[in-house]
Design a protein around this motif. Structure first.
Motif, PDB file in Angstrom:
ATOM      1  N   THR A 236       2.179   3.765   8.983  1.00 29.95           N
ATOM      2  CA  THR A 236       3.038   4.917   8.663  1.00 29.95           C
ATOM      3  C   THR A 236       2.810   5.490   7.264  1.00 29.95           C
ATOM      4  N   VAL A 237       1.975   4.837   6.455  1.00 35.26           N
ATOM      5  CA  VAL A 237       1.702   5.389   5.113  1.00 35.26           C
ATOM      6  C   VAL A 237       0.916   6.691   5.263  1.00 35.26           C
ATOM      7  N   PRO A 238       0.975   7.576   4.259  1.00 37.91           N
ATOM      8  CA  PRO A 238       0.153   8.786   4.310  1.00 37.91           C
ATOM      9  C   PRO A 238      -1.339   8.407   4.336  1.00 37.91           C
ATOM     10  N   VAL A 239      -2.099   9.081   5.210  1.00 42.30           N
ATOM     11  CA  VAL A 239      -3.534   8.806   5.327  1.00 42.30           C
ATOM     12  C   VAL A 239      -4.311  10.107   5.166  1.00 42.30           C
ATOM     13  N   GLY A 240      -5.259  10.112   4.228  1.00 43.55           N
ATOM     14  CA  GLY A 240      -6.170  11.242   4.073  1.00 43.55           C
ATOM     15  C   GLY A 240      -7.486  10.917   4.765  1.00 43.55           C
ATOM     16  N   LEU A 241      -7.877  11.743   5.710  1.00 46.78           N
ATOM     17  CA  LEU A 241      -9.176  11.579   6.385  1.00 46.78           C
ATOM     18  C   LEU A 241     -10.121  12.607   5.779  1.00 46.78           C
ATOM     19  N   LEU A 242     -11.073  12.142   4.983  1.00 44.90           N
ATOM     20  CA  LEU A 242     -12.040  13.033   4.324  1.00 44.90           C
ATOM     21  C   LEU A 242     -13.383  12.787   5.001  1.00 44.90           C
ATOM     22  N   TRP A 243     -13.787  13.714   5.853  1.00 44.85           N
ATOM     23  CA  TRP A 243     -14.863  13.404   6.809  1.00 44.85           C
ATOM     24  C   TRP A 243     -16.032  14.372   6.723  1.00 44.85           C
ATOM     25  N   GLY A 244     -17.227  13.822   6.747  1.00 45.43           N
ATOM     26  CA  GLY A 244     -18.437  14.642   6.819  1.00 45.43           C
ATOM     27  C   GLY A 244     -18.514  15.351   8.163  1.00 45.43           C
ATOM     28  N   LYS A 245     -18.623  16.676   8.114  1.00 43.75           N
ATOM     29  CA  LYS A 245     -18.678  17.481   9.347  1.00 43.75           C
ATOM     30  C   LYS A 245     -19.921  17.147  10.169  1.00 43.75           C
TER      31      LYS A 245
ATOM     32  N   VAL B 159       0.825  -1.212   0.000  1.00 37.89           N
ATOM     33  CA  VAL B 159       0.000   0.000   0.000  1.00 37.89           C
ATOM     34  C   VAL B 159       0.858   1.261   0.000  1.00 37.89           C
ATOM     35  N   LYS B 160       0.500   2.171  -0.896  1.00 39.19           N
ATOM     36  CA  LYS B 160       1.205   3.451  -1.008  1.00 39.19           C
ATOM     37  C   LYS B 160       0.606   4.491  -0.052  1.00 39.19           C
ATOM     38  N   ALA B 161      -0.716   4.489   0.049  1.00 40.02           N
ATOM     39  CA  ALA B 161      -1.409   5.470   0.886  1.00 40.02           C
ATOM     40  C   ALA B 161      -2.827   4.966   1.158  1.00 40.02           C
TER      41      ALA B 161
ATOM     42  N   ARG C 298      -8.383  14.508  -4.907  1.00 39.34           N
ATOM     43  CA  ARG C 298      -7.387  14.858  -5.926  1.00 39.34           C
ATOM     44  C   ARG C 298      -6.194  15.584  -5.287  1.00 39.34           C
ATOM     45  N   GLN C 299      -6.476  16.497  -4.373  1.00 43.07           N
ATOM     46  CA  GLN C 299      -5.383  17.220  -3.705  1.00 43.07           C
ATOM     47  C   GLN C 299      -4.463  16.243  -2.956  1.00 43.07           C
ATOM     48  N   PHE C 300      -5.084  15.267  -2.288  1.00 43.00           N
ATOM     49  CA  PHE C 300      -4.311  14.275  -1.541  1.00 43.00           C
ATOM     50  C   PHE C 300      -3.466  13.415  -2.489  1.00 43.00           C
ATOM     51  N   LEU C 301      -4.081  12.964  -3.575  1.00 37.46           N
ATOM     52  CA  LEU C 301      -3.370  12.117  -4.539  1.00 37.46           C
ATOM     53  C   LEU C 301      -2.250  12.902  -5.241  1.00 37.46           C
ATOM     54  N   ASP C 302      -2.495  14.180  -5.532  1.00 31.70           N
ATOM     55  CA  ASP C 302      -1.469  15.003  -6.179  1.00 31.70           C
ATOM     56  C   ASP C 302      -0.237  15.158  -5.297  1.00 31.70           C
ATOM     57  N   LYS C 303      -0.477  15.295  -3.978  1.00 37.27           N
ATOM     58  CA  LYS C 303       0.647  15.415  -3.034  1.00 37.27           C
ATOM     59  C   LYS C 303       1.528  14.167  -3.053  1.00 37.27           C
ATOM     60  N   LEU C 304       0.900  13.009  -3.260  1.00 34.50           N
ATOM     61  CA  LEU C 304       1.652  11.748  -3.259  1.00 34.50           C
ATOM     62  C   LEU C 304       2.614  11.673  -4.453  1.00 34.50           C
ATOM     63  N   LYS C 305       2.295  12.443  -5.508  1.00 34.54           N
ATOM     64  CA  LYS C 305       3.129  12.394  -6.717  1.00 34.54           C
ATOM     65  C   LYS C 305       4.403  13.211  -6.562  1.00 34.54           C
ATOM     66  N   LYS C 306       4.411  14.119  -5.585  1.00 39.08           N
ATOM     67  CA  LYS C 306       5.565  15.042  -5.443  1.00 39.08           C
ATOM     68  C   LYS C 306       6.763  14.322  -4.876  1.00 39.08           C
TER      69      LYS C 306
ATOM     70  N   PHE D  92      -8.678   9.642  15.032  1.00 38.61           N
ATOM     71  CA  PHE D  92      -7.870   9.009  13.972  1.00 38.61           C
ATOM     72  C   PHE D  92      -6.682   9.913  13.622  1.00 38.61           C
ATOM     73  N   ASN D  93      -6.953  11.205  13.502  1.00 36.91           N
ATOM     74  CA  ASN D  93      -5.917  12.162  13.104  1.00 36.91           C
ATOM     75  C   ASN D  93      -4.786  12.229  14.142  1.00 36.91           C
ATOM     76  N   GLN D  94      -5.146  12.094  15.401  1.00 27.50           N
ATOM     77  CA  GLN D  94      -4.136  12.104  16.474  1.00 27.50           C
ATOM     78  C   GLN D  94      -3.339  10.800  16.514  1.00 27.50           C
ATOM     79  N   LEU D  95      -4.027   9.674  16.304  1.00 30.26           N
ATOM     80  CA  LEU D  95      -3.383   8.368  16.502  1.00 30.26           C
ATOM     81  C   LEU D  95      -2.602   7.875  15.291  1.00 30.26           C
ATOM     82  N   LEU D  96      -2.965   8.337  14.097  1.00 29.80           N
ATOM     83  CA  LEU D  96      -2.237   7.916  12.887  1.00 29.80           C
ATOM     84  C   LEU D  96      -1.058   8.868  12.682  1.00 29.80           C
ATOM     85  N   PRO D  97       0.171   8.350  12.615  1.00 30.88           N
ATOM     86  CA  PRO D  97       1.361   9.217  12.580  1.00 30.88           C
ATOM     87  C   PRO D  97       1.463  10.123  11.358  1.00 30.88           C
ATOM     88  N   ASN D  98       0.847   9.726  10.240  1.00 30.06           N
ATOM     89  CA  ASN D  98       1.072  10.461   8.996  1.00 30.06           C
ATOM     90  C   ASN D  98      -0.268  10.803   8.342  1.00 30.06           C
ATOM     91  N   ALA D  99      -1.164  11.390   9.168  1.00 36.01           N
ATOM     92  CA  ALA D  99      -2.538  11.653   8.682  1.00 36.01           C
ATOM     93  C   ALA D  99      -2.774  13.143   8.480  1.00 36.01           C
TER      94      ALA D  99
END
Length: 253
Positions: free
Chosen positions: A191-200, A107-109, A245-253, A213-220
């Motif tokens: 430790t992989v990058p994690v994007g949390l996209l959450w309904g407010k 897994v990449k992310a 898309r913003q999250f996936l674009d960051k992974l390409k850098k 989740f954001n506190q407990l995951l090291p790379n979120a």
């Protein structure tokens, strides 16, 4: 559903587009169609794959989140997938977490939306009034910020599912397995990058779950979607797709 379902061995799945793989996992009451707008948006640049999770087909004794994770790995090996981004909504998020813990080398992310794994306020321990269509309609509407998102088609589908004895027994077994399998102690190992996209306005896995989740995951990283409940890719697909898309674009850098 506008995308063709493919069948190979014991696997049913959608496979659209070419390129880097986005592997998407649906929720307990979710369907592949929940991801339609996401497939539409990303299939020109990515290979979007969504397996049908065999929630209703597992032997009762092995019905649980770990078994689904093993099934996903069987599917991944069958398709020869590597270095993919895994996305999960609700129960699919929980299965994604277990999968990444077990097989980080694949897994990449990861992207989680309304994921179980820490806490959820779902249907509860039973369906005391599952014969009542209005009760089921109310429960499906509870999933969303805007009750209109719970279309008649969606309510009919859930009503039919929970009035099938074989299915309802497995839904309850799966829900109990998810509650038992709390991930809090293990999240620091992911430790992989994690994007949390959450309904407010998620009432099933409320905002404090995303914050934990954001506190407990090291790379979120956590992004909120306003006026949105438990299934952002259905209720606010445009906003969800922008953030994804913003999250996936960051992974390409």
């Amino acid at each position: 559903m506008k995308f063709a379902l493919k069948q190979e061995k014991e696997f049913s799945y959608i496979d659209e587009g070419e390129g880097e793989v986005l592997l998407m996992l649906h929720g307990l009451m979710g369907a592949l169609s929940n991801w339609e707008e996401v497939i539409e948006e990303f299939k020109s640049e990515y290979r979007v794959i969504i397996p049908v999770l065999p929630i209703y087909d597992l032997p009762l004794l092995t019905t649980g989140v770990k078994t689904l994770s093993k099934y996903v790995h069987k599917f991944v090996k069958h398709k020869g997938l590597t270095n993919f981004t895994i996305l999960g909504n609700s129960l699919g998020g929980h299965v994604s977490l277990i999968y990444v813990l077990s097989h980080p080398e694949y897994v990449k992310a990861m992207v989680l939306a309304g994921s179980s794994g820490l806490y959820e306020n779902a249907f509860g321990g039973s369906f005391p009034r599952r014969e009542s269509y209005d009760f089921v309609k109310e429960k499906v509407e509870f999933t969303f910020y805007d009750p209109k998102t719970a279309t008649k088609e969606l309510v009919d589908d859930v009503f039919q599912t929970i009035n099938d004895r074989n299915r309802v027994i497995r839904i309850l077994a799966m829900a109990k397995s998810a509650i038992r399998h709390n991930m809090a102690k293990d999240l620091h190992k992911i430790t992989v990058p994690v994007g949390l996209l959450w309904g407010k306005n998620d009432k099933i896995t409320p905002p404090e779950v995303a914050e934990e989740f954001n506190q407990l995951l090291p790379n979120a990283e956590l992004h909120w979607i306003d006026e949105c409940g438990h299934a952002p890719m259905m209720e606010q697909p445009e906003r969800f797709n922008i953030l994804l898309r913003q999250f996936l674009d960051k992974l390409k850098k």
